[in-house]
Design an enzyme around this catalytic site. Structure first.
Site, PDB file in Angstrom:
ATOM      1  NE  ARG A 112       7.317   8.943 -25.354  1.00 29.80           N
ATOM      2  CZ  ARG A 112       7.205   9.416 -26.673  1.00 29.80           C
ATOM      3  NH1 ARG A 112       6.199  10.246 -26.781  1.00 29.80           N
ATOM      4  NH2 ARG A 112       7.704   8.701 -27.713  1.00 29.80           N
ATOM      5  CG  HIS A 149      24.344  36.652  -0.566  1.00 26.08           C
ATOM      6  ND1 HIS A 149      22.899  36.542  -0.314  1.00 26.08           N
ATOM      7  CD2 HIS A 149      24.673  37.955  -0.649  1.00 26.08           C
ATOM      8  CE1 HIS A 149      22.300  37.655  -0.157  1.00 26.08           C
ATOM      9  NE2 HIS A 149      23.438  38.442   0.000  1.00 26.08           N
ATOM     10  CB  ALA A 190      -3.054  17.107 -15.600  1.00 26.42           C
ATOM     11  CD  GLU A 194      -4.742  13.555 -15.082  1.00 27.51           C
ATOM     12  OE1 GLU A 194      -4.934  12.078 -14.795  1.00 27.51           O
ATOM     13  OE2 GLU A 194      -3.878  13.715 -15.825  1.00 27.51           O
TER      14      GLU A 194
END
Length: 478
Positions: free
Chosen positions: A279, A451, A189, A211
């Site tokens: 990785r 804004h 996860a 997970e």
């Protein structure tokens, strides 16, 4: 006689090709080597990020997000879309077209800047010589004054679920499905698992995320992590924490996965299984005898704070060295090293490398979390502001999430910023800029924000640190 260069870069990913381009811009004779071959059998540059990572995954994430909104949310805005369908092969083809265009872009930049491109495998030998083996097996030697190692990383494989055909896949295989699986498992996860799980979940796939850790997004501020978990579960992701995969078996076009958690042993059957557990640095066949480069116990190239190895003139950057495995970290290191080689002063701030998870809502952060500061005993104040109180977010029909700014309780200097919500990566970058210049929460609160924009949530969160938010009730200071 060997070809001679000022700089030879081994690896053409976001660290390597950027290092090569910047070196050439600085007047250094530069070569860049990469072994990547596309589906057409042609050598291309761009590495994992461009070819099977950052870029193609975002193409799928954006396409499926638009599809999901058209199917489920456009009617809220008065847009009636009937019988909306996703053409998965067309989506994949678009992804591949984007990748091809960017491959061509890197090749064009090499040509424009005078970088010599070598398609093949680079191997560092003694004396800063680099052996290049092209895709036909031909070899030649390049001699360099400086060598930059930028070989990147590869997916971690786990024994209980090794990749197998198109049933058990890594992140690369998960980008190639020709249709949405009926049921899919994801091991991990993290960033990759959540992003790829989101892609196929939006197309109707039942997604189960397994997970091993008991805490969701453990490295992220836990207020943000809990909100992310809530939103992703609401979208349909079945996230199971503390779930350790123990085995897998492919049979009759499906995969049976076994895992254990606090409740015991379990079995699940999926049409596809994505393994996304992390990785590791890619150094396979990289170093010849006497190369002069040391690896640490985890396989990373050892470097100092300026990406220098123990051998003068040999450098390493990106995923193959310490630090977060992020394309933007690699690119910036590439620029820094090129400038240092050219004799310029250069450095990067490793404390302010932002991270982004491109789910929806997006999650982005920089600096330290509340949990980190508590562990360090640092006094701090927190300001948050929800997108549900931002007019532009309401107009966009995208109000989930909030901005959170953490500042030192005594100096008011911003120590961390977390955003979960629309355009989180872009909004967090505003905080990176502020933090790079040592801004306080008050400084950010005194700036004028346009804004209506989403960035007003950053402004209000900064004001909230001191209890001065305008568009929400403030907590009383003790």
């Amino acid at each position: 006689m060997a070809n001679q260069f000022d700089v030879v870069v081994i690896g053409g990913g976001p660290g390597g090709y950027v290092a090569a381009i910047r070196s050439a811009q600085l007047g250094l004779k530069t070569a860049c080597i990469d072994k990547w071959v596309n589906k057409e059998g042609k050598g291309v540059f761009g590495g994992t990020c461009l070819n099977v990572g950052c870029i193609p995954s975002k193409a799928l994430l954006e396409a499926t997000h638009k599809y999901h909104d058209a199917k489920h949310k456009y009617s809220d805005m008065g847009i009636q879309v009937k019988d909306v369908e996703m053409d998965v092969p067309a989506m994949i083809a678009r992804k591949e077209s984007i990748v091809k265009n960017l491959n061509m872009g890197v090749a064009g930049l090499f040509k424009a800047n005078g970088v010599s491109a070598y398609e093949g495998t680079g191997r560092l030998l003694a004396g800063k010589q680099v052996e290049v083996t092209d895709h036909s097996g031909n070899r030649e030697i390049l001699e360099a004054k400086h060598v930059i190692i930028a070989t990147g990383s590869v997916p971690v494989e786990i024994p209980p679920a090794r990749t197998q055909g198109d049933i058990i896949v890594d992140n690369e295989g998960a980008l190639e499905f020709k249709e949405a699986p009926k049921r899919m498992g994801v091991i991990g996860a993290g960033v990759i698992g959540l992003e790829l799980g989101s892609v196929w979940n939006r197309l109707g796939t039942e997604v189960v995320v397994l997970e091993a850790q008991d805490k969701f997004l453990a490295a992220v501020d836990q207020q943000v992590a809990k909100e992310a978990q809530k939103q992703l579960k609401k979208q349909g992701l079945d996230i199971r924490l503390g779930a350790m995969v123990t085995g897998s078996e492919v049979k009759n076009g499906q995969v049976k996965v076994t895992y254990k958690d606090a409740g015991g042993e379990h079995e699940e059957v999926f049409d596809k299984l994505i393994v996304a557990v992390g990785r590791k640095p890619y150094t396979e066949n990289l170093l010849g005898d006497g190369a002069g480069v040391e690896l640490d116990e985890r396989g990373f190239v050892k470097v100092d704070g300026f990406c220098q190895t123990s051998t003068p003139g040999i450098w390493a950057i990106g995923d193959v060295v310490r630090g977060p495995m992020l394309a933007h970290k690699a690119s910036e290191e590439g620029v820094v090293v090129a400038e240092l080689i050219a004799g310029q002063k250069a450095q990067m701030n490793y404390d302010l490398i932002p991270s982004v998870i491109y789910t929806h809502p997006e999650i982005a952060w920089v600096g330290k979390s509340e949990e980190m500061l508590k562990a360090e005993g640092v006094p701090y104040n927190v300001g948050t502001f929800p997108f549900s109180a931002i007019g532009r977010a309401m107009a966009n029909n995208d109000t989930d999430g909030f901005v959170k700014i953490i500042a030192h309780a005594e100096t008011d200097r911003i120590l961390g910023a977390y955003v979960i919500g629309p355009s989180a990566g872009d909004l967090a970058q505003q905080c990176v800029i502020a933090m790079e210049f040592g801004s306080s929460a008050e400084d950010l609160g005194m700036m004028v924000f346009s804004h209506p924009t989403l960035s007003e949530a950053v402004h209000e969160a900064a004001l909230a640190v001191g209890g001065h938010a305008i568009h929400k009730a403030n907590r009383r200071k003790k």
